[in-house]
Design an enzyme around this catalytic site. Structure first.
Site, PDB file in Angstrom:
ATOM      1  N   SER A   1       0.823  -1.211   0.000  1.00  0.00           N
ATOM      2  CA  SER A   1       0.000   0.000   0.000  1.00  0.00           C
ATOM      3  C   SER A   1       0.857   1.261   0.000  1.00  0.00           C
ATOM      4  CB  SER A   1      -0.905   0.021   1.235  1.00  0.00           C
ATOM      5  OG  SER A   1      -1.681  -1.152   1.294  1.00  0.00           O
TER       6      SER A   1
HETATM    7  N1  SAH Z   1      -0.347  -4.944   3.805  1.00  0.00           N
HETATM    8  C1  SAH Z   1       0.205  -5.528   2.616  1.00  0.00           C
HETATM    9  C2  SAH Z   1      -0.736  -5.351   1.469  1.00  0.00           C
HETATM   10  C3  SAH Z   1      -1.067  -6.640   0.828  1.00  0.00           C
HETATM   11  S1  SAH Z   1      -2.252  -6.539  -0.500  1.00  0.00           S
HETATM   12  C4  SAH Z   1       1.550  -4.892   2.333  1.00  0.00           C
HETATM   13  O1  SAH Z   1       1.816  -3.815   2.888  1.00  0.00           O
HETATM   14  O2  SAH Z   1       2.338  -5.437   1.574  1.00  0.00           O
HETATM   15  C5  SAH Z   1      -3.545  -7.556   0.141  1.00  0.00           C
HETATM   16  C6  SAH Z   1      -3.152  -8.972   0.461  1.00  0.00           C
HETATM   17  O3  SAH Z   1      -4.337  -9.650   0.906  1.00  0.00           O
HETATM   18  C7  SAH Z   1      -2.621  -9.782  -0.709  1.00  0.00           C
HETATM   19  O4  SAH Z   1      -1.351 -10.256  -0.361  1.00  0.00           O
HETATM   20  C8  SAH Z   1      -3.622 -10.916  -0.865  1.00  0.00           C
HETATM   21  O5  SAH Z   1      -2.996 -12.145  -1.221  1.00  0.00           O
HETATM   22  C9  SAH Z   1      -4.223 -10.993   0.532  1.00  0.00           C
HETATM   23  N2  SAH Z   1      -5.536 -11.626   0.612  1.00  0.00           N
HETATM   24  C10 SAH Z   1      -6.559 -11.537  -0.271  1.00  0.00           C
HETATM   25  N3  SAH Z   1      -7.624 -12.230   0.173  1.00  0.00           N
HETATM   26  C11 SAH Z   1      -7.268 -12.775   1.376  1.00  0.00           C
HETATM   27  C12 SAH Z   1      -7.935 -13.606   2.317  1.00  0.00           C
HETATM   28  N4  SAH Z   1      -9.166 -14.029   2.132  1.00  0.00           N
HETATM   29  N5  SAH Z   1      -7.261 -13.945   3.442  1.00  0.00           N
HETATM   30  C13 SAH Z   1      -5.986 -13.530   3.654  1.00  0.00           C
HETATM   31  N6  SAH Z   1      -5.300 -12.747   2.796  1.00  0.00           N
HETATM   32  C14 SAH Z   1      -5.938 -12.373   1.666  1.00  0.00           C
END
Ligand code: SAH
Length: 217
Positions: free
Chosen positions: A70
């Site tokens: 993000s």
């Molecule tokens: N906070 C992270 C952002 C990750 S983007 C950072 O700073 O890097 C959102 C993430 O949510 C992705 O990695 C995706 O794989 C995960 N995601 C999507 N659906 C999910 C679910 N049902 N349970 C757990 N993780 C999930």
């Protein structure tokens, strides 16, 4: 460290300080703990190697498997909204790179983080271990069901980094009364970052600002 690595570390430290001033302070992020922690956390370690030079840009960046790290401002605003004092046990949904996870680990007592994509969960765990975080547990799993082990419940705060039409019932059950959650609510282009507070078993809601997150799958 070699000389060029030292140069690099210095260049990143400058970019980081500038990010805190121009992207966070200038946009009214006030929590001194959040500002200090983001001013120290090396974001360049959490982005793919080929994007390292862009680590402090004022936007999200792509990770593997369709995930994104993000935008710094969004990370700061979400974290600030939780009003962490350092004593909390936090549940994070969507570990991704582990950047937000590391920030939560700096600002709370314990962090439990769920990631659906096994490879992302593994690389984030390895990185946070190398960085010597000892108050973080990362698991592969579906965050919509909450943390799989009842011993960790209840949580004092929750942060979700993927958009969902509404907060799943499991999250309400796994938070203590008075706990806060920040969650992107909605789908596609129509998402709002929402602050939820659990009171007498129900959510109190406050919309913060429009956001664009990958969907919670
Ligand atoms: N906070 C992270 C952002 C990750 S983007 C950072 O700073 O890097 C959102 C993430 O949510 C992705 O990695 C995706 O794989 C995960 N995601 C999507 N659906 C999910 C679910 N049902 N349970 C757990 N993780 C999930």
């Amino acid at each position: 460290m070699s000389l060029s690595e030292l140069d690099n570390a210095e260049a990143f430290a400058l970019q980081r300080a500038e990010m805190v001033e121009r992207q966070l302070r200038a946009r009214h992020i006030r929590d001194p703990r959040v500002l200090r922690a983001m001013g120290a956390l090396p974001r360049e370690l959490f982005v793919p190697p080929e994007l390292r030079s862009r680590a402090y840009e004022d936007n999200a960046l792509p990770l593997a498997h369709g995930a994104t790290i993000s935008q710094p401002y969004v990370v700061a605003a979400m974290t600030e909204a939780l009003q962490l004092s350092g004593l909390e046990r936090v549940l994070e949904i969507g570990t991704g790179s582990g950047y937000q996870t590391a920030l939560l680990a700096e600002l709370a007592a314990e962090v439990y983080s769920l990631e659906l994509e096994p490879e992302l969960a593994r690389s984030a765990s390895e990185l946070l271990e190398r960085m010597h975080y000892q108050n973080v547990q990362i698991k592969t799993g579906d965050g919509r069901s909450g943390w799989p082990q009842p011993a960790a419940v209840p949580f004092d705060a929750l942060l979700c980094a993927a958009a969902t039409p509404e907060a799943p019932a499991s999250w309400l059950l796994q938070l203590r009364d008075g706990a806060r959650a920040v969650v992107p609510i909605g789908s596609g282009a129509g998402q709002q970052l929402r602050l939820l507070e659990k009171h007498r078993g129900r959510w109190r809601r406050k919309d913060l600002f429009p956001v664009r997150f990958v969907p919670l799958r």
